[in-house]
Design a protein around this motif. Structure first.
Motif, mmCIF file in Angstrom:
data_model
loop_
_atom_site.group_PDB
_atom_site.id
_atom_site.type_symbol
_atom_site.label_atom_id
_atom_site.label_comp_id
_atom_site.label_asym_id
_atom_site.label_seq_id
_atom_site.Cartn_x
_atom_site.Cartn_y
_atom_site.Cartn_z
ATOM 1 N N LEU A 83 2.499 8.020 14.457
ATOM 2 C CA LEU A 83 1.758 8.972 15.285
ATOM 3 C C LEU A 83 1.745 10.357 14.649
ATOM 4 C CD1 LEU A 83 2.548 6.718 17.497
ATOM 5 C CD2 LEU A 83 2.286 8.586 19.126
ATOM 6 N N SER A 84 2.848 10.740 14.049
ATOM 7 C CA SER A 84 2.981 12.102 13.511
ATOM 8 C C SER A 84 2.046 12.352 12.342
ATOM 9 C CB SER A 84 4.426 12.358 13.078
ATOM 10 O OG SER A 84 4.802 11.436 12.061
ATOM 11 N N GLU A 85 1.510 11.294 11.763
ATOM 12 C CA GLU A 85 0.632 11.460 10.615
ATOM 13 C C GLU A 85 -0.835 11.551 11.018
ATOM 14 O OE1 GLU A 85 3.614 9.116 7.539
ATOM 15 O OE2 GLU A 85 1.460 8.753 7.449
ATOM 16 N N TYR A 86 -1.090 11.558 12.308
ATOM 17 C CA TYR A 86 -2.460 11.701 12.798
ATOM 18 C C TYR A 86 -2.660 13.119 13.314
ATOM 19 C CZ TYR A 86 -3.202 6.772 12.173
ATOM 20 O OH TYR A 86 -3.351 5.518 11.615
ATOM 21 N N GLN A 87 -3.752 13.702 12.903
ATOM 22 C CA GLN A 87 -4.010 15.109 13.201
ATOM 23 C C GLN A 87 -4.933 15.309 14.390
ATOM 24 O OE1 GLN A 87 -5.712 17.185 9.878
ATOM 25 N NE2 GLN A 87 -5.281 19.200 10.723
ATOM 26 N N TYR A 88 -5.904 14.430 14.537
ATOM 27 C CA TYR A 88 -6.885 14.579 15.606
ATOM 28 C C TYR A 88 -6.882 13.331 16.495
ATOM 29 C CZ TYR A 88 -8.655 18.299 12.612
ATOM 30 O OH TYR A 88 -8.767 19.432 11.843
ATOM 31 N N GLY B 34 3.492 3.798 32.011
ATOM 32 C CA GLY B 34 4.940 3.880 31.951
ATOM 33 C C GLY B 34 5.556 3.625 30.598
ATOM 34 N N LYS B 35 4.713 3.461 29.587
ATOM 35 C CA LYS B 35 5.223 3.173 28.246
ATOM 36 C C LYS B 35 4.755 4.232 27.262
ATOM 37 C CE LYS B 35 5.641 -1.838 28.730
ATOM 38 N NZ LYS B 35 5.330 -3.155 28.110
ATOM 39 N N GLU B 36 5.403 4.240 26.111
ATOM 40 C CA GLU B 36 5.021 5.190 25.068
ATOM 41 C C GLU B 36 3.765 4.709 24.353
ATOM 42 O OE1 GLU B 36 9.455 6.969 23.931
ATOM 43 O OE2 GLU B 36 8.313 5.821 22.468
ATOM 44 N N ARG B 37 3.091 5.659 23.752
ATOM 45 C CA ARG B 37 1.919 5.323 22.958
ATOM 46 C C ARG B 37 2.350 4.497 21.742
ATOM 47 N NH1 ARG B 37 -2.491 9.988 22.081
ATOM 48 N NH2 ARG B 37 -1.921 10.123 24.293
ATOM 49 N N GLU B 38 1.611 3.425 21.460
ATOM 50 C CA GLU B 38 1.989 2.556 20.363
ATOM 51 C C GLU B 38 0.817 2.304 19.423
ATOM 52 O OE1 GLU B 38 3.219 -1.294 21.749
ATOM 53 O OE2 GLU B 38 1.218 -1.807 22.504
ATOM 54 N N PHE B 39 1.172 2.033 18.201
ATOM 55 C CA PHE B 39 0.194 1.760 17.162
ATOM 56 C C PHE B 39 -0.481 0.412 17.390
ATOM 57 C CE2 PHE B 39 -1.708 1.550 13.090
ATOM 58 C CZ PHE B 39 -1.438 0.302 12.544
ATOM 59 N N VAL B 40 -1.788 0.373 17.124
ATOM 60 C CA VAL B 40 -2.536 -0.870 17.232
ATOM 61 C C VAL B 40 -3.083 -1.292 15.860
ATOM 62 C CG1 VAL B 40 -4.572 -1.990 18.216
ATOM 63 C CG2 VAL B 40 -3.187 -0.438 19.627
ATOM 64 N N ALA B 41 -3.835 -0.394 15.226
ATOM 65 C CA ALA B 41 -4.461 -0.731 13.947
ATOM 66 C C ALA B 41 -4.843 0.547 13.219
ATOM 67 C CB ALA B 41 -5.695 -1.599 14.160
ATOM 68 N N ALA C 209 -7.549 10.418 13.836
ATOM 69 C CA ALA C 209 -7.830 10.631 12.421
ATOM 70 C C ALA C 209 -6.577 11.160 11.741
ATOM 71 C CB ALA C 209 -8.977 11.612 12.244
ATOM 72 N N ALA C 210 -6.213 10.530 10.645
ATOM 73 C CA ALA C 210 -4.980 10.876 9.944
ATOM 74 C C ALA C 210 -5.175 12.045 8.978
ATOM 75 C CB ALA C 210 -4.473 9.660 9.172
ATOM 76 N N ARG C 211 -4.074 12.663 8.607
ATOM 77 C CA ARG C 211 -4.116 13.736 7.624
ATOM 78 C C ARG C 211 -4.385 13.173 6.232
ATOM 79 N NH1 ARG C 211 -0.029 15.028 11.120
ATOM 80 N NH2 ARG C 211 -0.194 17.061 12.144
ATOM 81 N N GLY C 212 -3.846 12.017 5.952
ATOM 82 C CA GLY C 212 -4.008 11.398 4.650
ATOM 83 C C GLY C 212 -5.142 10.400 4.616
#
Length: 122
Positions: free
Chosen positions: A106-111, A41-48, A96-99
């Motif tokens: 989240l938007s900076e992760y490609q895979y 029920g929650k949005e995906r969130e950053f961990v590390a 995996a991030a683009r950079g």
């Protein structure tokens, strides 16, 4: 390109789990990588996140309890989770991030992987 998480499961509060992420299809040694989670029920969130030179960045909620690491020349990443709390429950995704640097966006992760479920009981 494929990212596959493993290591999730059911654990009591205060326990530990170690998540793994195996990448295939291309090398990510020059890319930043990260872990995210999504509770019901929650949005995906950053961990590390971990940069290509192994710099790290953590969400405040896991700082001091979780440790992210990666194989220097390999295609694997890990998340050691200690002192787990019920609020850590969710599906954990590796990405995996683009950079090459750490990032929490989240938007900076490609895979993305398909996730591994972690349940922490009280």
């Amino acid at each position: 390109v494929q990212l596959v998480e493993s290591g999730g499961g059911l654990v009591q509060a205060g326990g530990s789990l170690r998540l793994s992420c195996a990448a295939s299809g291309r090398m990510f040694s020059n890319n930043g990588m990260g872990w995210f989670r999504q509770a019901p029920g929650k949005e995906r969130e950053f961990v590390a996140s971990i940069g290509w030179k192994s710099s790290t960045y953590y969400a405040d909620s896991v700082k001091g309890r979780f440790t992210i690491s990666r194989e220097i020349m390999g295609n694997a990443m890990y998340l050691q989770m200690n002192s787990l709390k019920p609020e850590d429950t969710g599906v954990y995704y590796c990405a995996a991030a683009r950079g090459s640097q750490t990032t929490s966006r989240l938007s900076e992760y490609q895979y993305w992987g398909h996730g591994t479920k972690v349940t922490v009981s009280s």
